[in-house]
Write an enzyme that holds these catalytic residues in place. Structure first.
Site, mmCIF file in Angstrom:
data_model
loop_
_atom_site.group_PDB
_atom_site.id
_atom_site.type_symbol
_atom_site.label_atom_id
_atom_site.label_comp_id
_atom_site.label_asym_id
_atom_site.label_seq_id
_atom_site.Cartn_x
_atom_site.Cartn_y
_atom_site.Cartn_z
ATOM 1 N N ARG A 205 39.136 100.009 -32.066
ATOM 2 C CA ARG A 205 40.321 100.760 -31.680
ATOM 3 C C ARG A 205 39.922 102.084 -31.030
ATOM 4 O O ARG A 205 38.789 102.538 -31.172
ATOM 5 C CB ARG A 205 41.195 101.028 -32.913
ATOM 6 C CG ARG A 205 41.586 99.772 -33.692
ATOM 7 C CD ARG A 205 42.281 100.139 -34.987
ATOM 8 N NE ARG A 205 42.699 98.961 -35.752
ATOM 9 C CZ ARG A 205 41.955 98.322 -36.639
ATOM 10 N NH1 ARG A 205 40.708 98.745 -36.877
ATOM 11 N NH2 ARG A 205 42.423 97.273 -37.288
ATOM 12 N N HIS A 313 44.796 100.092 -25.651
ATOM 13 C CA HIS A 313 44.675 99.268 -26.855
ATOM 14 C C HIS A 313 44.664 97.779 -26.525
ATOM 15 O O HIS A 313 44.111 96.966 -27.287
ATOM 16 C CB HIS A 313 45.824 99.583 -27.819
ATOM 17 C CG HIS A 313 45.704 98.886 -29.146
ATOM 18 N ND1 HIS A 313 44.868 99.342 -30.139
ATOM 19 C CD2 HIS A 313 46.304 97.766 -29.627
ATOM 20 C CE1 HIS A 313 44.960 98.532 -31.191
ATOM 21 N NE2 HIS A 313 45.833 97.579 -30.905
ATOM 22 N N ARG A 316 41.444 95.577 -26.505
ATOM 23 C CA ARG A 316 40.969 94.993 -27.761
ATOM 24 C C ARG A 316 41.290 93.510 -27.841
ATOM 25 O O ARG A 316 40.530 92.726 -28.433
ATOM 26 C CB ARG A 316 41.616 95.777 -28.900
ATOM 27 C CG ARG A 316 41.473 95.264 -30.300
ATOM 28 C CD ARG A 316 42.108 96.281 -31.241
ATOM 29 N NE ARG A 316 42.464 95.738 -32.539
ATOM 30 C CZ ARG A 316 41.654 95.670 -33.571
ATOM 31 N NH1 ARG A 316 40.407 96.095 -33.455
ATOM 32 N NH2 ARG A 316 42.061 95.179 -34.726
ATOM 33 N N HIS A 339 40.493 94.032 -40.229
ATOM 34 C CA HIS A 339 41.782 93.766 -40.865
ATOM 35 C C HIS A 339 41.591 93.259 -42.278
ATOM 36 O O HIS A 339 40.727 92.428 -42.547
ATOM 37 C CB HIS A 339 42.570 92.714 -40.071
ATOM 38 C CG HIS A 339 43.284 93.273 -38.887
ATOM 39 N ND1 HIS A 339 44.417 94.052 -38.995
ATOM 40 C CD2 HIS A 339 43.029 93.168 -37.558
ATOM 41 C CE1 HIS A 339 44.835 94.400 -37.780
ATOM 42 N NE2 HIS A 339 44.003 93.882 -36.893
#
Length: 411
Positions: A205, A313, A316, A339
């Site tokens: 990120r 973003h 990604r 995650h």
């Protein structure tokens, strides 16, 4: 001295020295409460207890404290004392200040009903608040009132229980191809070429990239360690841990990203192990707004043949899709993306068509092989012909006809 009256099925009543009567009861939350006033007669006190009991039976009872606690103070205290990331806390404060407090802040918690929530949401949307902001505000209010129900036991039920209010349609974000990523990198000033390349093929990120230091890179192994992120707050930039423990990870880089990073380290990164890898023109930490202006983001997108609404973003997604198509397991994707939940990893696994294409190719090979052989097809045709051979009554073999009525013929 007060006189204790006979035992009742629900609650109890006693006569006070003043001659008036006091009623008390045990609530569903296990707390014994007195009526907020005394009664002239025992009969009036008994009637009040009957009303309270009926509210409990109907599920309409709520703690008297709910009428004393107002949302404005309760919500602010909830945000202040919750364990949140600094950026998340700021976002919650803004949502509460702009969208919740102006309409609902003056209400006591007990006065907020589902109809109140419907009216509030309608006013938000009518005032020009976007649907996404309305959903985020609703989700925040629901979380605040959940605490009032489950932890503080002020409310019996959460009024934020309206289906659909916590969801909104989000258009699918664009996914850049490898060729588009490389074309975009070519449009960048030299200082930012590696930033685009590493962002696309590592899945990191913006905040994680901006916080990378020289000591986080292992060139021999071709990996980067992600121990922190950089958040842009109203008070300034702040380094801190990733959003969750899963965000602390080591990510392997493909050769194209490793090569770009090696070149960048030699030209734009200080020699000290703690030196930030990606910085602005004045060697200061990256800020989104400054970066977009420095690289002329909109023009760079157009020159690279990419859609105008493409976000940094979104880079990604390219690496995550490639990783999913490579056969990575769900757990491996979760680790690479940082995650803790499987949800995002499963989205990427479902988004790629590579596994399905491989299945189709295998099916095609088997179908072709059978078709070229011809024997299975011929055998099936023979069985059909035999079963349909006419008999004296024109219906074919009676036994076969019976079976056809019971089940379809094998093919």
């Amino acid at each position: 001295m007060a006189n204790q009256k006979r035992h009742r099925r629900f609650g109890n009543i006693r006569k006070l020295p003043s001659g008036r009567y006091q009623a008390r009861y045990l609530g569903p939350d296990g707390i014994t409460r007195n009526a907020d006033h005394t009664f002239e007669t025992e009969k009036l006190a008994a009637q009040w207890l009957t009303l309270i009991e009926s509210e409990i039976i109907r599920g309409e009872w709520q703690a008297p404290e709910a009428g004393e606690v107002h949302l404005s103070g309760y919500g602010k205290e909830w945000i202040a004392h919750r364990k949140l990331q600094p950026r998340t806390r700021e976002n919650y404060e803004d949502l509460f200040r702009l969208h919740i407090e102006p309409i609902l802040g003056h209400l006591s918690l007990g006065a907020i009903k589902p109809q109140t929530i419907r009216s509030w949401r309608g006013k938000l949307l009518a005032s020009g608040t976007t649907e996404s902001q309305a959903v985020k505000s609703y989700s925040l209010l629901r979380a605040i009132l959940n605490t009032a129900v489950r932890e503080d036991e002020i409310l019996k039920q959460n009024p934020c229980r309206i289906p659909g209010y916590d969801r909104y349609h989000t258009p699918e974000r664009p996914v850049a191809t490898v060729a588009q990523v490389l074309a975009l990198a070519e449009q960048m000033p030299p200082r930012y070429v590696a930033l685009i390349t590493v962002a696309a093929f590592s899945g990191l990120r913006w905040g994680e990239l901006a916080a990378l230091r020289r000591c986080d890179v292992d060139l021999a192994a071709g990996t980067v360690r992600v121990p922190r992120k950089l958040a842009a707050l109203k008070s300034g930039l702040e380094f801190g841990p990733p959003k969750s423990a899963a965000g602390i990870r080591v990510v392997a880089l493909p050769a194209v990203a490793r090569k770009a990073l090696i070149s960048h380290l030699g030209k734009f990164t200080g020699a000290h192990p703690e030196a930030l890898i990606f910085t602005g023109d004045k060697d200061m930490p990256l800020r989104t707004g400054n970066f977009r202006r420095a690289v002329k983001w909109a023009k760079s997108l157009a020159d690279a043949g990419m859609p105008a609404g493409f976000h940094f973003h979104d880079l990604r997604h390219t690496g995550n899709n490639i990783a999913a198509a490579s056969g990575a397991s769900t757990r491996e994707l979760m680790h690479r993306m940082g995650h803790a939940s499987m949800r995002a990893a499963l989205i990427y696994r479902h988004a790629t068509s590579e596994p399905d294409r491989e299945i189709a190719e295998i099916m095609d090979k088997r179908i072709t092989k059978i078709a070229e052989n011809g024997k299975p097809a011929k055998a099936a045709g023979d069985r059909l012909a035999k079963r349909s051979k006419p008999t004296d009554d024109g219906t074919g073999d009676g036994k076969a006809g019976k079976h056809r009525r019971d089940r379809p013929a094998d093919i």
